[in-house]
Write an enzyme that holds these catalytic residues in place. Sequence first.
Site, PDB file in Angstrom:
ATOM      1  CG  HIS A 150      16.956  -5.491  31.971  1.00 31.06           C
ATOM      2  ND1 HIS A 150      17.673  -4.959  30.779  1.00 31.06           N
ATOM      3  CD2 HIS A 150      17.653  -6.911  31.867  1.00 31.06           C
ATOM      4  CE1 HIS A 150      18.494  -5.848  30.511  1.00 31.06           C
ATOM      5  NE2 HIS A 150      18.507  -6.812  30.968  1.00 31.06           N
ATOM      6  CD  GLU A 193      20.266 -12.727  33.276  1.00 31.04           C
ATOM      7  OE1 GLU A 193      19.121 -13.980  33.647  1.00 31.04           O
ATOM      8  OE2 GLU A 193      20.479 -12.313  32.498  1.00 31.04           O
TER       9      GLU A 193
END
Length: 238
Positions: free
Chosen positions: A19, A116
Amino acid sequence: MGDAAAQTHNVKILHLVRHAQGVHNVAGAQDHSALMSPRYFDANLSPLGSQQVRDLSSYVVSSGILAKIQLVVTSPLSRTIETAVKVFDRKNSGDDAAEMSDVNYPPILAYELCRERLGLHPCDKRRTVTEYRSLYPDIESDDDVMWKPDARETFAEVAARGLKFMNWLWTRPEKEIAIVCHDRFLQYTLEALTTDCQPSLRAEVSTQFKNCELRSLITENERVVSCLGKFLPSDSAN
């Protein structure tokens, strides 16, 4: 990119993207303890992150990658969804200057397993999925039941989850897929996936990803066989 290789039944081309920079990345670089702050719950992109996605979006169009991608899989966190939409689905990005009616945009699917490292940090806890239901057909719980406030996943647990995600990915019919996720998830998953690779290839593909970095890999029979190329937006320091 990789047209000949993609004709082989057991070959996939994976475009891995971390990201773009989030506001939590900025705060964490100044003070790591800031990552414990509820202020950064499911953190959004920073102003620099917004520029990074514009840079990467331009690259995937000019390089021809976007036209070949059949599916985009994203972590269900806000920063990854925003990156995925603004890079790979520009018609819905809200950027009027990016209108390109002649581009066939790939579908985007959010998937829990490529999140994550879980636990403790509010920035890694997702929102409910109700408002994004079209992106979440495979997520059963509206609330985030994976994230725990008092325990952080071990590196080995992240790697095991990553391999489970890859096993799901191998079952997909698409041959060219983009995955938008996170640095630690990518690092530990790729380290586990490349244990039988040449050391030089393993080092090339599993080192830390910068914000909005793209690495394109060829996989064959569920193994990484080569790195096709990389793209790194300017100022991707974190």
